[in-house]
Design a protein around this motif. Structure first.
Motif, PDB file in Angstrom:
ATOM      1  N   MET A   5      75.070 -26.853  19.732  1.00  0.00           N
ATOM      2  CA  MET A   5      73.980 -27.539  20.435  1.00  0.00           C
ATOM      3  C   MET A   5      73.776 -26.952  21.819  1.00  0.00           C
ATOM      4  N   ILE A   6      72.520 -26.811  22.228  1.00  0.00           N
ATOM      5  CA  ILE A   6      72.172 -26.530  23.623  1.00  0.00           C
ATOM      6  C   ILE A   6      72.006 -27.892  24.284  1.00  0.00           C
ATOM      7  N   ALA A   7      72.952 -28.252  25.126  1.00  0.00           N
ATOM      8  CA  ALA A   7      72.983 -29.621  25.658  1.00  0.00           C
ATOM      9  C   ALA A   7      72.835 -29.626  27.179  1.00  0.00           C
ATOM     10  N   PRO A   8      72.073 -30.618  27.694  1.00  0.00           N
ATOM     11  CA  PRO A   8      71.358 -31.687  26.997  1.00  0.00           C
ATOM     12  C   PRO A   8      70.006 -31.195  26.465  1.00  0.00           C
ATOM     13  N   SER A   9      69.613 -31.711  25.311  1.00  0.00           N
ATOM     14  CA  SER A   9      68.317 -31.345  24.739  1.00  0.00           C
ATOM     15  C   SER A   9      67.986 -32.310  23.623  1.00  0.00           C
ATOM     16  N   PRO A  10      66.744 -32.296  23.143  1.00  0.00           N
ATOM     17  CA  PRO A  10      66.393 -33.151  22.004  1.00  0.00           C
ATOM     18  C   PRO A  10      67.143 -32.724  20.733  1.00  0.00           C
ATOM     19  N   ASP A  11      66.912 -31.488  20.295  1.00  0.00           N
ATOM     20  CA  ASP A  11      67.532 -30.995  19.058  1.00  0.00           C
ATOM     21  C   ASP A  11      67.576 -29.470  19.065  1.00  0.00           C
ATOM     22  N   TRP A  12      67.968 -28.899  20.197  1.00  0.00           N
ATOM     23  CA  TRP A  12      67.965 -27.447  20.349  1.00  0.00           C
ATOM     24  C   TRP A  12      69.355 -26.898  20.107  1.00  0.00           C
ATOM     25  N   MET A  13      69.387 -25.693  19.573  1.00  0.00           N
ATOM     26  CA  MET A  13      70.680 -25.118  19.212  1.00  0.00           C
ATOM     27  C   MET A  13      70.601 -23.594  19.167  1.00  0.00           C
ATOM     28  N   ILE A  14      71.770 -22.985  19.154  1.00  0.00           N
ATOM     29  CA  ILE A  14      71.889 -21.581  18.777  1.00  0.00           C
ATOM     30  C   ILE A  14      72.471 -21.580  17.371  1.00  0.00           C
ATOM     31  N   ALA A  15      72.167 -20.542  16.603  1.00  0.00           N
ATOM     32  CA  ALA A  15      72.634 -20.532  15.217  1.00  0.00           C
ATOM     33  C   ALA A  15      72.693 -19.114  14.677  1.00  0.00           C
ATOM     34  N   VAL A  16      73.613 -18.915  13.744  1.00  0.00           N
ATOM     35  CA  VAL A  16      73.750 -17.671  12.988  1.00  0.00           C
ATOM     36  C   VAL A  16      73.746 -18.050  11.518  1.00  0.00           C
ATOM     37  N   ASN A  17      72.877 -17.422  10.744  1.00  0.00           N
ATOM     38  CA  ASN A  17      72.728 -17.778   9.327  1.00  0.00           C
ATOM     39  C   ASN A  17      73.219 -16.655   8.425  1.00  0.00           C
ATOM     40  N   SER A  18      74.337 -16.888   7.752  1.00  0.00           N
ATOM     41  CA  SER A  18      74.784 -16.041   6.636  1.00  0.00           C
ATOM     42  C   SER A  18      74.881 -14.562   7.009  1.00  0.00           C
ATOM     43  N   ILE A  19      75.536 -14.271   8.128  1.00  0.00           N
ATOM     44  CA  ILE A  19      75.777 -12.885   8.518  1.00  0.00           C
ATOM     45  C   ILE A  19      76.902 -12.327   7.657  1.00  0.00           C
ATOM     46  N   SER A  20      76.650 -11.218   6.965  1.00  0.00           N
ATOM     47  CA  SER A  20      77.666 -10.611   6.116  1.00  0.00           C
ATOM     48  C   SER A  20      78.516  -9.651   6.924  1.00  0.00           C
ATOM     49  N   LEU A  21      79.833  -9.783   6.796  1.00  0.00           N
ATOM     50  CA  LEU A  21      80.767  -8.886   7.468  1.00  0.00           C
ATOM     51  C   LEU A  21      81.165  -7.713   6.585  1.00  0.00           C
ATOM     52  N   ILE A  22      80.557  -7.634   5.401  1.00  0.00           N
ATOM     53  CA  ILE A  22      80.779  -6.511   4.489  1.00  0.00           C
ATOM     54  C   ILE A  22      79.452  -5.802   4.265  1.00  0.00           C
ATOM     55  N   ASP A  23      79.475  -4.458   4.321  1.00  0.00           N
ATOM     56  CA  ASP A  23      78.236  -3.708   4.137  1.00  0.00           C
ATOM     57  C   ASP A  23      77.920  -3.537   2.654  1.00  0.00           C
ATOM     58  N   ASN A  24      76.803  -2.863   2.365  1.00  0.00           N
ATOM     59  CA  ASN A  24      76.359  -2.709   0.977  1.00  0.00           C
ATOM     60  C   ASN A  24      77.319  -1.873   0.143  1.00  0.00           C
ATOM     61  N   GLY A  25      78.162  -1.094   0.803  1.00  0.00           N
ATOM     62  CA  GLY A  25      79.143  -0.288   0.091  1.00  0.00           C
ATOM     63  C   GLY A  25      80.464  -0.989  -0.128  1.00  0.00           C
ATOM     64  N   GLY A  26      80.545  -2.269   0.269  1.00  0.00           N
ATOM     65  CA  GLY A  26      81.773  -3.022   0.079  1.00  0.00           C
ATOM     66  C   GLY A  26      82.804  -2.834   1.168  1.00  0.00           C
ATOM     67  N   GLN A  27      82.429  -2.205   2.283  1.00  0.00           N
ATOM     68  CA  GLN A  27      83.362  -1.949   3.382  1.00  0.00           C
ATOM     69  C   GLN A  27      83.205  -3.012   4.468  1.00  0.00           C
ATOM     70  N   TRP A  28      84.321  -3.397   5.087  1.00  0.00           N
ATOM     71  CA  TRP A  28      84.258  -4.309   6.225  1.00  0.00           C
ATOM     72  C   TRP A  28      83.579  -3.625   7.396  1.00  0.00           C
TER      73      TRP A  28
END
Length: 303
Positions: A132-155
């Protein structure tokens, strides 16, 4: 003879490890809130919370509607309901762990939130986070489904992401205040517009995921009770623990000390086959942990 061959193939599949690995990451969020003008009194980011998960589930996303758990995070900085949502996903084998990091008061001399030594499984390589970004009504920072593995299967050694303020779409208000009417019906999660909020177009912070790196010189490369063959290898190696030791964990590092594979065994074994053929050719260090508490590291060459 056919039955003997079939049994041999079954044993090979049982003791050959192909898939699941783990890697350890540090997560650091650095605030840039001060670039948006005068901060409100008691300005802070609440606990940075989230989950590691697979792609069968999405906890939050731009254009989607906030769950009750994300609503509580964005409006109140509370995460009990969100933790329950993660635990439900864990029970369904769609998530691996709930993440709870510290909060941050950017008006102090400390401008960073750090989550150290997060172990991530290749079966659950996605990370979602919110605060939450506080104080605020409903504001936030967020990260959605960041993959730590690349398309080749490497970290991936390091990922850096600029973050911007999001509106969870659950409460009215355009200023730094907590007491506001609910948005009815709820609206989709969206980036806050500088035209009707106290924020400008600058990022509000940066989050960096960094894979842990060990000093190669710290390794003990003396051979003791474990043999690895063939060496050099095309990537298919056999590991044998001599005497009474069995192996419960294996870590593989490149020559720079970066962990590229990690295997944990529910039942420790004296004989293990590893398939490392998808790693690049070169020199690697294999660190082996036994059930007796000893650790041994050996050098292997992949061709």
């Amino acid at each position: 003879m056919k039955k003997l061959i079939l049994n041999s193939l079954i044993l090979l599949l049982v003791f050959t490890t192909y898939g699941q690995t783990t890697a350890t990451y540090d997560i650091v969020f650095t605030s840039n809130w001060a670039s948006h003008g005068t901060l409100p009194g008691n300005a802070h980011f609440t606990e940075l919370v989230g989950a590691t998960h697979n792609n069968n589930i999405t906890f939050l996303e731009m254009g989607g509607f906030a769950t009750p758990g994300i609503e509580d995070v964005a409006e109140l900085g509370l995460f009990g309901d969100f933790s329950n949502e993660v635990n439900t996903a864990i029970a369904a084998n769609n998530a691996d762990q709930f993440i709870e990091g510290p909060n941050l008061f950017p008006t102090s001399s400390n401008l960073t939130i750090k989550i150290s030594d997060l172990t991530v499984s290749s079966d659950y390589p996605l990370v979602s986070l919110a605060s939450m970004i506080a104080p605020s009504p409903d504001w936030m920072i967020a990260v959605n489904s960041i993959s730590l593995i690349d398309n080749g299967g490497q970290w991936i050694p390091e990922i850096s992401i600029d973050l911007f303020p999001y509106d969870a779409g659950t409460e009215e208000g355009t200023g730094y205040s907590l007491s506001n009417n609910a948005t009815n019906p709820h609206e989709a999660i969206a980036m806050l517009s500088p035209s009707n909020s106290p924020f400008n177009s600058d990022k509000i912070g940066t989050i960096v995921f960094t894979q842990k790196q060990l000093n190669v010189q710290d390794f003990n490369t003396q051979k003791n009770y474990i043999t690895i063959s063939p060496n050099p290898s095309d990537g298919n190696i056999s590991i044998h623990a001599n005497q009474s030791s069995t192996i419960k964990e294996i870590e593989v590092y490149n020559v720079l000390g970066k962990q590229v594979r990690r295997y944990n065994f529910k039942q420790s074994n004296s004989n293990i086959n590893l398939n490392l053929s998808n790693l690049n050719a070169g020199i690697y260090l294999v660190r082996l942990h036994t059930n007796s508490g000893t650790t041994e590291t050996q050098k292997i060459i992949l061709r």
